[in-house]
Enzyme design. Structure first.
Site, mmCIF file in Angstrom:
data_model
loop_
_atom_site.group_PDB
_atom_site.id
_atom_site.type_symbol
_atom_site.label_atom_id
_atom_site.label_comp_id
_atom_site.label_asym_id
_atom_site.label_seq_id
_atom_site.Cartn_x
_atom_site.Cartn_y
_atom_site.Cartn_z
ATOM 1 N N ILE A 18 0.818 -1.220 0.000
ATOM 2 C CA ILE A 18 0.000 0.000 0.000
ATOM 3 C C ILE A 18 0.850 1.268 0.000
ATOM 4 O O ILE A 18 0.404 2.307 -0.478
ATOM 5 C CB ILE A 18 -1.014 -0.026 1.174
ATOM 6 C CG1 ILE A 18 -2.161 0.944 0.929
ATOM 7 C CG2 ILE A 18 -0.322 0.241 2.498
ATOM 8 C CD1 ILE A 18 -3.356 0.738 1.832
ATOM 9 N N GLY A 39 3.345 -4.925 10.796
ATOM 10 C CA GLY A 39 2.465 -5.118 9.649
ATOM 11 C C GLY A 39 2.339 -3.877 8.787
ATOM 12 O O GLY A 39 3.306 -3.132 8.571
ATOM 13 N N VAL A 40 1.135 -3.642 8.321
ATOM 14 C CA VAL A 40 0.909 -2.529 7.399
ATOM 15 C C VAL A 40 1.149 -1.188 8.086
ATOM 16 O O VAL A 40 1.645 -0.231 7.468
ATOM 17 C CB VAL A 40 -0.503 -2.633 6.765
ATOM 18 C CG1 VAL A 40 -1.607 -2.429 7.764
ATOM 19 C CG2 VAL A 40 -0.633 -1.664 5.608
ATOM 20 N N ASP A 41 0.846 -1.103 9.365
ATOM 21 C CA ASP A 41 1.044 0.159 10.088
ATOM 22 C C ASP A 41 2.534 0.508 10.160
ATOM 23 O O ASP A 41 2.921 1.661 9.941
ATOM 24 C CB ASP A 41 0.447 0.034 11.494
ATOM 25 C CG ASP A 41 0.081 1.383 12.086
ATOM 26 O OD1 ASP A 41 -0.456 2.228 11.336
ATOM 27 O OD2 ASP A 41 0.318 1.590 13.283
ATOM 28 N N THR A 125 -6.850 -8.678 9.595
ATOM 29 C CA THR A 125 -6.597 -10.082 9.232
ATOM 30 C C THR A 125 -5.137 -10.493 9.406
ATOM 31 O O THR A 125 -4.758 -11.609 9.035
ATOM 32 C CB THR A 125 -7.036 -10.397 7.791
ATOM 33 O OG1 THR A 125 -6.241 -9.626 6.883
ATOM 34 C CG2 THR A 125 -8.498 -10.095 7.584
ATOM 35 N N GLY A 126 -4.308 -9.608 9.977
ATOM 36 C CA GLY A 126 -2.922 -9.966 10.281
ATOM 37 C C GLY A 126 -2.821 -10.343 11.745
ATOM 38 O O GLY A 126 -3.438 -11.319 12.198
ATOM 39 N N VAL A 127 -2.085 -9.554 12.495
ATOM 40 C CA VAL A 127 -1.869 -9.801 13.930
ATOM 41 C C VAL A 127 -3.202 -9.872 14.690
ATOM 42 O O VAL A 127 -3.321 -10.622 15.665
ATOM 43 C CB VAL A 127 -0.979 -8.679 14.518
ATOM 44 C CG1 VAL A 127 -0.867 -8.784 16.022
ATOM 45 C CG2 VAL A 127 0.407 -8.732 13.899
ATOM 46 N N TYR A 128 -4.232 -9.145 14.252
ATOM 47 C CA TYR A 128 -5.507 -9.121 14.975
ATOM 48 C C TYR A 128 -6.346 -10.379 14.751
ATOM 49 O O TYR A 128 -7.368 -10.562 15.405
ATOM 50 C CB TYR A 128 -6.306 -7.857 14.638
ATOM 51 C CG TYR A 128 -5.870 -6.627 15.422
ATOM 52 C CD1 TYR A 128 -4.730 -6.653 16.220
ATOM 53 C CD2 TYR A 128 -6.594 -5.442 15.385
ATOM 54 C CE1 TYR A 128 -4.316 -5.531 16.945
ATOM 55 C CE2 TYR A 128 -6.195 -4.323 16.115
ATOM 56 C CZ TYR A 128 -5.060 -4.366 16.887
ATOM 57 O OH TYR A 128 -4.672 -3.256 17.602
HETATM 58 P P1 ADP Z 1 -4.085 -6.001 11.950
HETATM 59 O O1 ADP Z 1 -3.340 -5.720 13.231
HETATM 60 O O2 ADP Z 1 -5.276 -5.076 11.745
HETATM 61 O O3 ADP Z 1 -4.435 -7.443 11.788
HETATM 62 P P2 ADP Z 1 -1.743 -6.225 10.158
HETATM 63 O O4 ADP Z 1 -0.915 -5.093 9.683
HETATM 64 O O5 ADP Z 1 -1.133 -7.198 11.099
HETATM 65 O O6 ADP Z 1 -3.073 -5.540 10.789
HETATM 66 O O7 ADP Z 1 -2.309 -7.038 8.921
HETATM 67 C C1 ADP Z 1 -3.331 -6.564 8.076
HETATM 68 C C2 ADP Z 1 -3.058 -6.987 6.652
HETATM 69 O O8 ADP Z 1 -2.102 -6.081 6.089
HETATM 70 C C3 ADP Z 1 -2.445 -8.381 6.481
HETATM 71 O O9 ADP Z 1 -3.097 -9.010 5.371
HETATM 72 C C4 ADP Z 1 -0.994 -8.081 6.131
HETATM 73 O O10 ADP Z 1 -0.430 -9.112 5.315
HETATM 74 C C5 ADP Z 1 -1.161 -6.824 5.342
HETATM 75 N N1 ADP Z 1 0.037 -5.994 5.099
HETATM 76 C C6 ADP Z 1 1.223 -5.976 5.739
HETATM 77 N N2 ADP Z 1 2.052 -5.074 5.181
HETATM 78 C C7 ADP Z 1 1.359 -4.484 4.158
HETATM 79 C C8 ADP Z 1 1.657 -3.492 3.171
HETATM 80 N N3 ADP Z 1 2.840 -2.879 3.139
HETATM 81 N N4 ADP Z 1 0.687 -3.171 2.258
HETATM 82 C C9 ADP Z 1 -0.519 -3.778 2.289
HETATM 83 N N5 ADP Z 1 -0.858 -4.713 3.190
HETATM 84 C C10 ADP Z 1 0.066 -5.068 4.100
#
Ligand code: ADP
Length: 181
Positions: A18, A39-41, A125-128
């Site tokens: 993203i 993760g994404v954050d 759908t990641g860590v949560y």
């Molecule tokens: P949450 O804590 O809400 O579960 P995460 O970041 O652990 O959030 O995961 C949410 C989704 O984001 C997962 O499918 C993960 O693979 C995905 N993700 C991780 N890095 C990126 C990125 N750079 N761009 C898009 N999606 C990502």
């Protein structure tokens, strides 16, 4: 890439990172303290620079199911929208409604700012731990409903990081399209 026109706009599914997408707003899956995370954050904060975390500190936090906007720092977007999805606790703690709300509120925050394009990751759908198929149905359903009712934002892209997530969203969008016809 998959694209479907829907209501007043369009839903696109992309596989990718993203932080490389250009849109008025990029959504991150934040925690309720807006402290930055993995993760994404983590990817958004790393790519956007320290200005984003400074703005988060000034805001202080955001309840689950809500969303707030900050600067996008060095990213190619006008805003980062920090959406707080639920931690999966088995499915009977209002998770589906909270997840739908995180998407709806993100769209509303951007509408209030006057933006028209938005990119979402797969929130929760990641860590949560939210089960992927169920989350895809909730996410796409919430966005589709918004596009049916509202005119902005009209251009919604889901940026899905891995093949399994992309494939699951692709199937969920097909199911939603078939049920909406
Ligand atoms: P949450 O804590 O809400 O579960 P995460 O970041 O652990 O959030 O995961 C949410 C989704 O984001 C997962 O499918 C993960 O693979 C995905 N993700 C991780 N890095 C990126 C990125 N750079 N761009 C898009 N999606 C990502």
């Amino acid at each position: 890439m998959t694209q479907r026109t829907w209501g007043h706009g369009a839903i696109r599914l992309l596989r990718g990172n993203i932080t490389e997408i250009r849109a008025d707003a990029l959504v991150t899956a934040a925690n309720d303290g807006l402290r930055g995370g993995g993760g994404v954050d983590g990817a958004i904060h790393r790519a956007g620079g320290p200005e984003i975390l400074e703005a988060c500190r000034r805001i202080g936090g955001c309840p689950t199911g809500q969303a707030v906007a900050t600067t996008a720092g060095e990213l190619d977007a006008r805003w980062i929208i920090h959406a707080v999805g639920p931690i999966w606790q088995g499915g009977n703690r209002g998770e589906a409604e909270l997840l739908a709300s995180a998407y709806r509120q993100s769209l509303r925050v951007l509408a209030d700012l006057g933006g028209s394009s938005i990119a979402f990751p797969s929130i929760s759908t990641g860590v949560y731990g939210y089960p992927l198929e169920a989350a895809a149905t909730v996410a796409l359903g919430a966005v589709a409903r918004h596009l049916e009712l509202e005119t902005q934002p009209s251009d919604v892209t889901f940026v899905l990081f891995d093949a399994r997530t992309f494939d699951t969203y692709t199937r969920a969008l097909e199911t939603l399209s078939a049920s909406g016809d």
